[in-house]
Design a protein around this motif. Structure first.
Motif, short mmCIF file in Angstrom:
data_model
loop_
_atom_site.label_atom_id
_atom_site.label_comp_id
_atom_site.label_asym_id
_atom_site.label_seq_id
_atom_site.Cartn_x
_atom_site.Cartn_y
_atom_site.Cartn_z
N PRO A 428 22.57 59.95 27.76
CA PRO A 428 22.34 59.91 29.23
C PRO A 428 23.55 58.66 29.79
CG PRO A 428 20.65 59.12 27.47
CD PRO A 428 21.17 59.45 27.16
N VAL A 429 23.88 58.99 30.92
CA VAL A 429 24.67 58.34 31.83
C VAL A 429 24.66 56.98 32.18
CG1 VAL A 429 26.13 58.21 33.87
CG2 VAL A 429 25.81 60.70 32.91
N VAL A 430 22.94 56.80 32.10
CA VAL A 430 22.11 55.81 32.55
C VAL A 430 20.73 55.38 32.00
CG1 VAL A 430 21.27 54.82 35.14
CG2 VAL A 430 22.58 56.02 34.89
N PRO A 431 20.25 54.42 31.59
CA PRO A 431 19.13 54.10 30.41
C PRO A 431 18.08 54.36 31.40
CG PRO A 431 20.64 52.10 30.59
CD PRO A 431 21.05 52.76 31.56
N PRO A 432 17.34 55.43 30.58
CA PRO A 432 16.20 56.26 31.29
C PRO A 432 15.54 55.72 32.51
CG PRO A 432 16.23 56.48 28.74
CD PRO A 432 16.92 55.87 29.23
N ARG A 433 15.33 53.94 31.47
CA ARG A 433 14.22 53.76 32.89
C ARG A 433 14.74 53.07 33.40
NH1 ARG A 433 9.95 49.57 31.86
NH2 ARG A 433 10.25 47.95 34.00
N ASP A 434 15.81 53.28 33.63
CA ASP A 434 17.18 52.80 35.17
C ASP A 434 16.73 53.87 35.82
OD1 ASP A 434 17.35 49.77 34.37
OD2 ASP A 434 19.17 50.48 33.49
N LEU A 468 16.89 65.08 31.40
CA LEU A 468 15.96 64.10 31.68
C LEU A 468 17.17 63.14 32.49
CD1 LEU A 468 15.96 63.66 27.32
CD2 LEU A 468 14.32 64.39 28.72
N PRO A 469 15.75 61.74 33.01
CA PRO A 469 16.57 60.79 33.45
C PRO A 469 17.29 59.67 32.81
CG PRO A 469 13.98 60.22 32.78
CD PRO A 469 14.00 61.69 32.44
N GLY A 470 18.14 60.18 33.56
CA GLY A 470 19.83 59.41 33.21
C GLY A 470 20.53 60.60 32.99
N GLU A 471 20.73 61.55 32.86
CA GLU A 471 21.13 62.44 32.43
C GLU A 471 22.61 63.28 34.44
OE1 GLU A 471 20.20 65.18 27.64
OE2 GLU A 471 19.17 65.66 29.98
N ARG A 472 23.22 63.71 33.68
CA ARG A 472 23.59 64.06 34.97
C ARG A 472 23.16 65.99 34.71
NH1 ARG A 472 27.75 62.59 37.33
NH2 ARG A 472 28.56 61.21 35.32
N VAL A 473 23.04 65.84 36.24
CA VAL A 473 22.10 67.34 36.62
C VAL A 473 23.47 68.80 36.48
CG1 VAL A 473 21.68 69.38 37.76
CG2 VAL A 473 20.99 66.28 37.47
N THR A 474 23.68 69.57 35.19
CA THR A 474 24.58 70.35 35.27
C THR A 474 24.34 71.89 36.38
OG1 THR A 474 23.80 71.65 33.17
CG2 THR A 474 25.28 69.70 33.37
N ALA A 475 25.58 72.64 36.12
CA ALA A 475 24.78 73.98 36.95
C ALA A 475 23.87 75.36 36.23
CB ALA A 475 25.98 74.73 36.82
N GLU A 476 24.09 74.68 34.49
CA GLU A 476 23.55 75.52 33.97
C GLU A 476 22.35 74.62 33.63
OE1 GLU A 476 28.07 75.26 32.77
OE2 GLU A 476 26.56 73.81 33.07
N VAL A 477 22.07 73.72 33.59
CA VAL A 477 20.27 73.54 34.03
C VAL A 477 19.28 73.68 35.41
CG1 VAL A 477 19.00 70.98 34.18
CG2 VAL A 477 20.94 70.95 32.10
N VAL A 478 20.26 73.54 35.84
CA VAL A 478 19.41 73.94 37.27
C VAL A 478 19.13 75.98 37.10
CG1 VAL A 478 19.75 74.62 39.24
CG2 VAL A 478 20.49 72.63 38.86
N ALA A 479 20.21 76.31 36.72
CA ALA A 479 19.96 77.69 36.83
C ALA A 479 19.09 78.44 35.17
CB ALA A 479 21.71 78.53 36.40
#
Length: 506
Positions: A428-434, A468-479
């Motif tokens: 995660p780039v940011v804590p899930p709660r935040d 997951l909350p706190g993760e960076r969205v990627t093109a692969e995930v969106v597809a």
């Protein structure tokens, strides 16, 4: 000649909570307490007809003398103690909001604000929700993965060891959480993982939601508590046969967890109006498993073996199971799961499952692009299991010419599943709660690429988060998520189920 020891300790054939609820519910007491239907007398006639009078008579609240208050141990206390005894645990809590409730309680007890935990990346979505509640910080441990079937397996002891060694300098963990078995019935090397965790001074918590029956038959993997786990979750309703939404949280003979802390957090996430029918069903399911489980499981296992043999003869169908033991992440296998690889038919699992529903009113637990999964119960009716191969063969024969070479209904490439949609090694780039509680905005999904997700989104079933909350969205995930929606899957946790928009940190 000495007598053999009794396999069932004196009280296991009893169901004290069930018996106490039945005694109160059926004796004709005058009720000036909740619920408002007053034992069914004030219920809607349609509900009475559907559920039956007995179920409504037994729907009683907590704090009834002789059930859960009064002389100790009360029937309720005795029921939880018997469940702990059956599983070889020191403590058991009945859960009326499923294993989800147990995951939330464990996160609150073991992963408080700013506390780091090791967490299997394909854990159930409720684990992430639990960290949102608790403020804990996950470091993900990567499970083994089969890219052809799109199937994640267990975490290996080596992967757990690597995750421990790769943590940031000075970063201490409070617990390690793994999943065993998976939705597909593959069990991890729990014993090896326990040894790794214990060498590091950590408790091992096993989400054994799909293995509440483990340890009750020689053909099954051993219970996680037998293998050294400190805590296990048993989603008793899934296979053992309690009512939907009921489960158990069990703690072994361990000094690595604070039982008092877990007690407090279980109470925190528990309703003040727990359902007596759910708890009575847990008491009864435990009794049946402890007393007759071996016999019932034996019958089901043998019927499942016959079904597997017949299914394996269907052109294009291959049964995935025992032969996989020994592969990375697979130390055992649950014969109460029948996993069928349908790629050889030219069909997707979605198409096969849909056709069986339409033609035979057969409903599978799970369909994926490559597989269909049957989940059997401890006392599985044998006749439907004996005929499922015939119905499957007829369905495949009938629909293959109509769809072969056409749209496969999902992200399949040349008959092989595309690669995992995201880097399972990402942290995660940011804590899930935040992220979850932070200021967010809904943006078109294509505009969300590169932003930080505030949502936990999983294709359901099986409920394993893809984003997951706190993760960076990627093109692969969106597809990948878009392909799931197009194939008819349900996106659990998505604020926009149509997946036209996605919430990201503002």
């Amino acid at each position: 000649m000495p007598l053999e020891p009794d396999p069932h300790p004196a009280e296991q054939p009893t169901a004290p909570y069930l018996e106490a609820v039945a005694a109160y519910g059926l004796r004709g007491s005058t009720r000036f307490h909740v619920p408002g239907h007053k034992g069914g007398a004030g219920a809607d006639p349609g509900l009475r007809s559907a559920l039956g009078d007995a179920a409504l008579l037994l729907d009683v609240p907590q704090d009834i003398e002789g059930i859960d208050i009064g002389l100790s141990p009360t029937p309720y206390q005795r029921a939880e103690r018997l469940a702990a005894e059956a599983y070889g645990a020191e403590r058991c809590w009945f859960l009326t909001n499923g294993a989800t409730q147990g995951n939330h309680a464990l996160c609150l007890a073991l992963a408080g604000p700013g506390t780091h935990v090791l967490l299997q990346r394909n854990s159930h979505a409720s684990m992430i929700d639990g960290l949102v509640l608790s403020g804990g910080l996950p470091r993900f441990v990567i499970p083994e993965y089969d890219p052809e079937l799109g199937m994640a397996h267990g975490v290996t002891p080596e992967a757990l060891e690597r995750a421990l060694s790769q943590g940031a300098a000075g970063q201490a963990y409070s617990a390690a959480f793994i999943v065993s078995p998976t939705y597909y019935g593959m069990a991890a090397d729990v014993e090896g993982c326990a040894q790794v965790a214990h060498r590091a001074g950590l408790p091992l918590i096993v989400d054994c939601a799909w293995g509440a029956h483990f340890g009750f038959h020689a053909a099954l993997p051993r219970s996680p508590l037998e293998l050294g786990a400190d805590v296990m979750l048993a989603s008793t309703h899934k296979i053992v046969g309690s009512l939907t939404q009921s489960a158990m949280l069990l703690v072994g003979d361990s000094t690595r967890v604070d039982v008092g802390a877990i007690e407090r957090t279980v109470r925190l996430v528990r309703s003040t109006s727990p359902n007596s029918l759910l708890m009575a069903s847990l008491d009864a399911a435990r009794r049946q498993l402890a007393v007759h489980g071996e016999l019932l499981l034996d019958r089901t296992i043998k019927a499942a073996a016959r079904a597997r043999e017949a299914i394996s003869l269907i052109p294009g169908c291959a049964v995935v199971g025992e032969q996989w033991i020994g592969r990375p992440g697979i130390a055992g296998w649950d014969p109460l799961r029948i996993v069928i690889d349908v790629r050889g038919t030219g069909l997707t699992g979605y198409q096969v499952a849909s056709a069986l529903r339409a033609s035979y009113d057969i409903h599978f637990e799970l369909a994926t692009h490559a597989t269909v999964v049957l989940v059997l119960g401890i006392g599985q009716p044998v006749e439907p299991l004996d005929r499922v191969a015939h119905d499957l063969a007829e369905t495949v024969r009938r629909i293959t010419p109509r769809v072969a070479g056409g749209d496969t209904g999902g992200p399949v490439r040349d008959g092989v599943l595309s690669e995992p949609p995201a880097d399972l090694g990402a942290q995660p780039v940011v804590p899930p709660r935040d992220a979850f509680l932070g200021a967010s905005e809904a943006v078109p999904v294509q505009d969300a690429i590169g932003r930080i997700s505030t949502e936990s989104i999983a294709g359901y079933p099986p409920g394993v988060p893809t984003l997951l909350p706190g993760e960076r969205v990627t093109a692969e995930v969106v597809a990948y998520l878009q392909a799931l929606v197009d194939a008819g899957a349900r996106l659990h946790g998505a604020a926009d189920p149509s997946f036209r928009t996605l919430r990201v940190l503002a």
